[in-house]
Scaffold this active site. Structure first.
Site, PDB file in Angstrom:
ATOM      1  N   VAL A  96      34.905  36.057  37.622  1.00  0.00           N
ATOM      2  CA  VAL A  96      35.745  35.351  36.644  1.00  0.00           C
ATOM      3  C   VAL A  96      35.820  33.847  36.889  1.00  0.00           C
ATOM      4  O   VAL A  96      36.276  33.105  36.023  1.00  0.00           O
ATOM      5  CB  VAL A  96      37.192  35.918  36.582  1.00  0.00           C
ATOM      6  CG1 VAL A  96      37.195  37.352  36.094  1.00  0.00           C
ATOM      7  CG2 VAL A  96      37.919  35.764  37.904  1.00  0.00           C
ATOM      8  N   ASN A 143      43.738  39.604  35.528  1.00  0.00           N
ATOM      9  CA  ASN A 143      44.362  40.141  36.745  1.00  0.00           C
ATOM     10  C   ASN A 143      43.706  39.686  38.041  1.00  0.00           C
ATOM     11  O   ASN A 143      44.359  39.630  39.082  1.00  0.00           O
ATOM     12  CB  ASN A 143      44.340  41.673  36.653  1.00  0.00           C
ATOM     13  CG  ASN A 143      44.569  42.334  37.995  1.00  0.00           C
ATOM     14  OD1 ASN A 143      45.700  42.381  38.484  1.00  0.00           O
ATOM     15  ND2 ASN A 143      43.499  42.813  38.626  1.00  0.00           N
ATOM     16  N   TYR A 199      47.418  30.016  47.521  1.00  0.00           N
ATOM     17  CA  TYR A 199      47.797  31.145  46.650  1.00  0.00           C
ATOM     18  C   TYR A 199      49.034  30.781  45.817  1.00  0.00           C
ATOM     19  O   TYR A 199      49.050  30.971  44.592  1.00  0.00           O
ATOM     20  CB  TYR A 199      48.075  32.370  47.522  1.00  0.00           C
ATOM     21  CG  TYR A 199      48.403  33.622  46.755  1.00  0.00           C
ATOM     22  CD1 TYR A 199      47.395  34.433  46.240  1.00  0.00           C
ATOM     23  CD2 TYR A 199      49.727  34.024  46.549  1.00  0.00           C
ATOM     24  CE1 TYR A 199      47.686  35.600  45.538  1.00  0.00           C
ATOM     25  CE2 TYR A 199      50.032  35.183  45.850  1.00  0.00           C
ATOM     26  CZ  TYR A 199      49.008  35.969  45.351  1.00  0.00           C
ATOM     27  OH  TYR A 199      49.313  37.126  44.652  1.00  0.00           O
ATOM     28  N   LYS A 224      49.393  30.444  41.681  1.00  0.00           N
ATOM     29  CA  LYS A 224      50.322  31.225  40.855  1.00  0.00           C
ATOM     30  C   LYS A 224      51.332  30.308  40.156  1.00  0.00           C
ATOM     31  O   LYS A 224      51.727  30.567  39.015  1.00  0.00           O
ATOM     32  CB  LYS A 224      51.032  32.285  41.700  1.00  0.00           C
ATOM     33  CG  LYS A 224      50.079  33.334  42.304  1.00  0.00           C
ATOM     34  CD  LYS A 224      49.321  34.128  41.258  1.00  0.00           C
ATOM     35  CE  LYS A 224      48.491  35.251  41.858  1.00  0.00           C
ATOM     36  NZ  LYS A 224      47.738  36.005  40.849  1.00  0.00           N
TER      37      LYS A 224
HETATM   38  P1  NAD Z   1      43.223  43.848  44.905  1.00  0.00           P
HETATM   39  O1  NAD Z   1      42.590  43.079  45.994  1.00  0.00           O
HETATM   40  O2  NAD Z   1      43.152  45.324  44.921  1.00  0.00           O
HETATM   41  O3  NAD Z   1      42.692  43.373  43.479  1.00  0.00           O
HETATM   42  C1  NAD Z   1      42.149  42.116  43.215  1.00  0.00           C
HETATM   43  C2  NAD Z   1      40.958  42.306  42.336  1.00  0.00           C
HETATM   44  O4  NAD Z   1      40.415  41.024  41.964  1.00  0.00           O
HETATM   45  C3  NAD Z   1      39.851  43.085  43.056  1.00  0.00           C
HETATM   46  O5  NAD Z   1      39.428  44.161  42.241  1.00  0.00           O
HETATM   47  C4  NAD Z   1      38.739  42.059  43.206  1.00  0.00           C
HETATM   48  O6  NAD Z   1      37.440  42.603  43.131  1.00  0.00           O
HETATM   49  C5  NAD Z   1      39.023  41.152  42.020  1.00  0.00           C
HETATM   50  N1  NAD Z   1      38.373  39.862  42.185  1.00  0.00           N
HETATM   51  C6  NAD Z   1      38.402  39.037  43.258  1.00  0.00           C
HETATM   52  N2  NAD Z   1      37.607  37.974  43.044  1.00  0.00           N
HETATM   53  C7  NAD Z   1      37.080  38.135  41.811  1.00  0.00           C
HETATM   54  C8  NAD Z   1      36.191  37.378  41.010  1.00  0.00           C
HETATM   55  N3  NAD Z   1      35.660  36.232  41.465  1.00  0.00           N
HETATM   56  N4  NAD Z   1      35.850  37.840  39.781  1.00  0.00           N
HETATM   57  C9  NAD Z   1      36.365  39.004  39.316  1.00  0.00           C
HETATM   58  N5  NAD Z   1      37.210  39.756  40.023  1.00  0.00           N
HETATM   59  C10 NAD Z   1      37.573  39.326  41.257  1.00  0.00           C
HETATM   60  O7  NAD Z   1      44.735  43.363  44.885  1.00  0.00           O
HETATM   61  P2  NAD Z   1      45.882  43.558  43.784  1.00  0.00           P
HETATM   62  O8  NAD Z   1      47.149  43.619  44.532  1.00  0.00           O
HETATM   63  O9  NAD Z   1      45.554  44.635  42.848  1.00  0.00           O
HETATM   64  O10 NAD Z   1      45.848  42.144  43.044  1.00  0.00           O
HETATM   65  C11 NAD Z   1      45.670  42.021  41.661  1.00  0.00           C
HETATM   66  C12 NAD Z   1      46.414  40.790  41.162  1.00  0.00           C
HETATM   67  O11 NAD Z   1      47.813  40.973  41.376  1.00  0.00           O
HETATM   68  C13 NAD Z   1      46.047  39.495  41.874  1.00  0.00           C
HETATM   69  O12 NAD Z   1      46.004  38.440  40.916  1.00  0.00           O
HETATM   70  C14 NAD Z   1      47.208  39.292  42.831  1.00  0.00           C
HETATM   71  O13 NAD Z   1      47.404  37.940  43.144  1.00  0.00           O
HETATM   72  C15 NAD Z   1      48.351  39.845  42.000  1.00  0.00           C
HETATM   73  N6  NAD Z   1      49.532  40.213  42.782  1.00  0.00           N
HETATM   74  C16 NAD Z   1      49.524  41.288  43.624  1.00  0.00           C
HETATM   75  C17 NAD Z   1      50.675  41.593  44.332  1.00  0.00           C
HETATM   76  C18 NAD Z   1      50.764  42.771  45.255  1.00  0.00           C
HETATM   77  O14 NAD Z   1      51.798  42.926  45.911  1.00  0.00           O
HETATM   78  N7  NAD Z   1      49.778  43.624  45.333  1.00  0.00           N
HETATM   79  C19 NAD Z   1      51.821  40.806  44.182  1.00  0.00           C
HETATM   80  C20 NAD Z   1      51.785  39.734  43.331  1.00  0.00           C
HETATM   81  C21 NAD Z   1      50.645  39.438  42.624  1.00  0.00           C
END
Ligand code: NAD
Length: 266
Positions: free
Chosen positions: A66, A92, A165, A169
């Site tokens: 992305v 996402n 990070y 955000k």
């Molecule tokens: P995760 O690591 O399972 O998911 C992140 C996804 O982003 C992965 O599938 C990864 O392959 C993908 N990704 C990374 N670089 C990429 C790129 N260059 N192109 C396309 N895809 C890419 O973690 P998650 O917790 O599911 O995170 C998803 C989103 O939620 C993120 O934006 C994260 O910042 C946000 N988030 C998560 C939490 C939490 O507690 N898990 C809290 C706040 C925000």
């Protein structure tokens, strides 16, 4: 009114794991045709697409980075070639490259900003162009397209050791609200969800065992979140049940953003 996304095309980035995976699965259960984007791990995305198809739904998995303009354009082309339109974008994808700021490399700064912020800009821009090209689809939804950005409680709560990070955000907040202000009159709805601590791969070290217990101190509602908690909110924002919700960030955090450190009078 029921929560249905029947025959709407939903594109979810970073959907081979965690929150993206849960969102893609939930959107498909609500009847959407789903485009499951993955970056480096194609297998879980292909397996999810196959599972959705086996259950009578429609889904494809598409690899794309992305943070790369050309990849994002190719991703949207693949969606339109497969399903003829895009109605919902869940932007996402995200990652962390943590370090004390004095130790943080420019590369780690750039990687996080490029994926978490520029990636969301590129996907939102591609979605807007597609919404504008295809025009209204009133038999499917009152809105002429919906964008849901994946933010974090760290758009609000500073995070030592994670300046890249938190900056990415924080950027999403004003990216989302600026786009919302710009395209509202086109009936395109733009919102964000801001998860707190949800147990996924991104934070496995912090949500399990002793670290998990400490984390609960920061969560007034007293439990760590599940991916489905976020997916449910995304479903609602994607549906006409939230048709008058525009330019808002919905915090899905069990109260983490309520400054729980002040519970004992500060
Ligand atoms: P995760 O690591 O399972 O998911 C992140 C996804 O982003 C992965 O599938 C990864 O392959 C993908 N990704 C990374 N670089 C990429 C790129 N260059 N192109 C396309 N895809 C890419 O973690 P998650 O917790 O599911 O995170 C998803 C989103 O939620 C993120 O934006 C994260 O910042 C946000 N988030 C998560 C939490 C939490 O507690 N898990 C809290 C706040 C925000």
């Amino acid at each position: 009114m029921n929560l249905t996304l029947d025959k709407q095309v939903a594109l979810v980035t970073g959907a081979s794991s965690g929150l993206g995976y849960a969102c893609a699965e939930a959107l498909a259960e609500a009847g959407a045709w789903v485009v499951i984007n993955y970056h480096s791990h194609g297998e879980p995305a292909e397996a999810l697409a196959a599972k959705i198809r086996d259950n009578g739904g429609r889904a494809i998995a598409v690899g794309a980075d992305v943070s790369q303009e050309h990849d994002v354009e190719r991703l949207f082309e693949a969606a339109v070639n497969a399903f003829g339109a895009v109605d919902v974008l869940v932007a996402n994808s995200g990652l962390q490259k943590d370090a004390a700021t004095a130790e943080m490399t420019l590369q780690d700064w750039n990687t996080v900003i490029n994926v978490n912020l520029t990636g969301q800009f590129l996907c939102a821009r591609a979605a807007l162009r597609q919404f504008q090209r295809q025009g209204p689809r009133p038999w499917l939804s009152r809105a002429h397209g919906k964008i849901i950005h994946m933010s974090s409680v760290h758009q609000l709560i500073p995070w030592a050791g994670h300046a890249n990070y938190a900056a990415s955000k924080g950027g999403i907040d004003l990216l989302m609200r600026s786009i919302a202000q710009e395209v509202g009159e086109q009936r395109i709805r733009v919102n964000a969800v801001a998860p707190g601590a949800i147990a996924t791969a991104i934070n496995a070290e912090n949500t399990q065992g002793e670290a998990g217990k400490q984390l609960l101190e920061l969560i007034p509602y007293g439990r760590i979140g599940e991916a489905r908690d976020v997916a449910n909110a995304v479903l609602w924002l994607a549906s006409d049940l939230s048709d008058y919700v525009h330019g808002t960030t919905l915090f899905i955090d069990g109260g983490m953003s309520l400054y729980p450190g002040f519970r004992g009078n500060g």
